[in-house]
Design a protein around this motif. Structure first.
Motif, PDB file in Angstrom:
ATOM      1  N   ASN A  19       0.841  -1.191   0.000  1.00  0.00           N
ATOM      2  CA  ASN A  19       0.000   0.000   0.000  1.00  0.00           C
ATOM      3  C   ASN A  19       0.881   1.247   0.000  1.00  0.00           C
ATOM      4  O   ASN A  19       2.114   1.143  -0.024  1.00  0.00           O
ATOM      5  CB  ASN A  19      -0.958  -0.004   1.203  1.00  0.00           C
ATOM      6  CG  ASN A  19      -0.242  -0.162   2.520  1.00  0.00           C
ATOM      7  OD1 ASN A  19       0.835   0.400   2.727  1.00  0.00           O
ATOM      8  ND2 ASN A  19      -0.816  -0.932   3.422  1.00  0.00           N
ATOM      9  N   ASP A  20       0.271   2.405   0.025  1.00  0.00           N
ATOM     10  CA  ASP A  20       1.012   3.664  -0.019  1.00  0.00           C
ATOM     11  C   ASP A  20       1.962   3.810   1.166  1.00  0.00           C
ATOM     12  O   ASP A  20       3.082   4.310   1.013  1.00  0.00           O
ATOM     13  CB  ASP A  20       0.054   4.856  -0.049  1.00  0.00           C
ATOM     14  CG  ASP A  20      -0.742   4.940  -1.339  1.00  0.00           C
ATOM     15  OD1 ASP A  20      -0.377   4.248  -2.311  1.00  0.00           O
ATOM     16  OD2 ASP A  20      -1.730   5.700  -1.378  1.00  0.00           O
ATOM     17  N   ASN A  49      -7.614   5.074 -12.531  1.00  0.00           N
ATOM     18  CA  ASN A  49      -8.742   4.365 -11.964  1.00  0.00           C
ATOM     19  C   ASN A  49      -9.864   4.355 -12.998  1.00  0.00           C
ATOM     20  O   ASN A  49     -10.707   5.233 -13.028  1.00  0.00           O
ATOM     21  CB  ASN A  49      -9.185   5.021 -10.655  1.00  0.00           C
ATOM     22  CG  ASN A  49     -10.144   4.136  -9.906  1.00  0.00           C
ATOM     23  OD1 ASN A  49     -10.687   3.179 -10.451  1.00  0.00           O
ATOM     24  ND2 ASN A  49     -10.341   4.437  -8.650  1.00  0.00           N
ATOM     25  N   GLN A  58      -8.023   9.234  -8.821  1.00  0.00           N
ATOM     26  CA  GLN A  58      -7.484   8.547  -7.659  1.00  0.00           C
ATOM     27  C   GLN A  58      -6.470   9.453  -6.971  1.00  0.00           C
ATOM     28  O   GLN A  58      -5.277   9.207  -6.974  1.00  0.00           O
ATOM     29  CB  GLN A  58      -6.805   7.270  -8.160  1.00  0.00           C
ATOM     30  CG  GLN A  58      -6.786   6.165  -7.166  1.00  0.00           C
ATOM     31  CD  GLN A  58      -6.239   4.903  -7.797  1.00  0.00           C
ATOM     32  OE1 GLN A  58      -5.865   4.846  -8.943  1.00  0.00           O
ATOM     33  NE2 GLN A  58      -6.207   3.871  -7.001  1.00  0.00           N
ATOM     34  N   ASP A  62      -5.907   5.474  -0.872  1.00  0.00           N
ATOM     35  CA  ASP A  62      -6.728   4.287  -1.029  1.00  0.00           C
ATOM     36  C   ASP A  62      -6.473   3.393   0.165  1.00  0.00           C
ATOM     37  O   ASP A  62      -5.343   2.992   0.401  1.00  0.00           O
ATOM     38  CB  ASP A  62      -6.351   3.579  -2.329  1.00  0.00           C
ATOM     39  CG  ASP A  62      -7.189   2.345  -2.596  1.00  0.00           C
ATOM     40  OD1 ASP A  62      -6.952   1.720  -3.622  1.00  0.00           O
ATOM     41  OD2 ASP A  62      -8.055   2.006  -1.778  1.00  0.00           O
ATOM     42  N   LYS A  66      -3.910  -1.233  -1.538  1.00  0.00           N
ATOM     43  CA  LYS A  66      -3.237  -1.149  -2.831  1.00  0.00           C
ATOM     44  C   LYS A  66      -2.440   0.140  -2.918  1.00  0.00           C
ATOM     45  O   LYS A  66      -2.773   1.123  -2.279  1.00  0.00           O
ATOM     46  CB  LYS A  66      -4.253  -1.173  -3.989  1.00  0.00           C
ATOM     47  CG  LYS A  66      -5.153  -2.388  -4.022  1.00  0.00           C
ATOM     48  CD  LYS A  66      -4.398  -3.586  -4.527  1.00  0.00           C
ATOM     49  CE  LYS A  66      -5.363  -4.755  -4.641  1.00  0.00           C
ATOM     50  NZ  LYS A  66      -4.717  -6.006  -4.814  1.00  0.00           N
ATOM     51  N   THR A  68      -1.720   3.452  -4.677  1.00  0.00           N
ATOM     52  CA  THR A  68      -2.563   4.324  -5.496  1.00  0.00           C
ATOM     53  C   THR A  68      -1.693   5.226  -6.366  1.00  0.00           C
ATOM     54  O   THR A  68      -0.489   5.369  -6.137  1.00  0.00           O
ATOM     55  CB  THR A  68      -3.459   5.205  -4.612  1.00  0.00           C
ATOM     56  OG1 THR A  68      -2.619   6.076  -3.851  1.00  0.00           O
ATOM     57  CG2 THR A  68      -4.337   4.371  -3.694  1.00  0.00           C
ATOM     58  N   SER A  70      -1.912   8.403  -6.353  1.00  0.00           N
ATOM     59  CA  SER A  70      -1.503   9.461  -5.433  1.00  0.00           C
ATOM     60  C   SER A  70      -0.282   9.040  -4.628  1.00  0.00           C
ATOM     61  O   SER A  70       0.658   9.806  -4.452  1.00  0.00           O
ATOM     62  CB  SER A  70      -2.654   9.796  -4.484  1.00  0.00           C
ATOM     63  OG  SER A  70      -2.250  10.740  -3.527  1.00  0.00           O
TER      64      SER A  70
END
Length: 159
Positions: A19-20, A49, A58, A62, A66, A68, A70
């Motif tokens: 993830n981020d 997205n 996006q 998120d 996941k 993203t 960003s």
């Protein structure tokens, strides 16, 4: 490049980043003098997205576990990306048109280098680099073939 600059090199596989937050943790954990390679970024994850209406992007974090768009943009030029002496990020793709324009803008991707198929001058340079040859009796025939077929420098060098 990394040897010349005496930088560490990291091969970042975005499919292994959860993830981020994990992406940010990875960035903070690497050395301050680094080359970061992200191969085939167009295949790593969905950078647009497509499921959302066009007016929604996006841009917010998120929380579904996941990485993203960003998060990737913040990785490239956000607050945490400036920590350290210098980092060089290299992204490869076979389909530049699949990438979100926000990722391609100057300041995020400052140089776009197209590594295309060989032509006669590329062949001459490869022959010199690999074989030390400027001329050979087969060069004219090879150059004629290169104009007809599409062959990459890697394919030619491996032949």
């Amino acid at each position: 490049m990394s040897n010349h600059l005496k930088f560490d090199i990291y091969n970042l596989d975005l499919t292994n980043i959860q993830n981020d937050s994990h992406l940010r943790f990875f960035l903070l954990g690497m050395s301050s003098r680094a080359v970061i390679l992200v191969e085939d970024i167009d295949c790593s994850f969905k950078l647009k997205n497509w499921d959302l209406p066009e007016d929604q992007t996006q841009t917010q974090g998120d929380h579904s576990g996941k990485v993203t768009l960003s998060g990737l943009l913040n990785f490239v030029d956000g607050f945490y990306s400036c920590c350290g002496e210098g980092r060089i990020m290299i992204f490869t793709t076979n389909y530049k048109e699949r990438l979100d324009p926000a990722l391609l803008r100057p300041g995020r991707m400052d140089m776009h280098i197209c590594l295309s198929y060989c032509n006669a001058s590329v062949f001459d340079q490869l022959a010199f680099n690999y074989l030390g040859l400027h001329h050979h009796h087969l060069f004219d025939e090879i150059k004629q073939l290169i104009e007809v077929i599409e062959v990459t420098p890697a394919e030619l060098g491996g032949s």
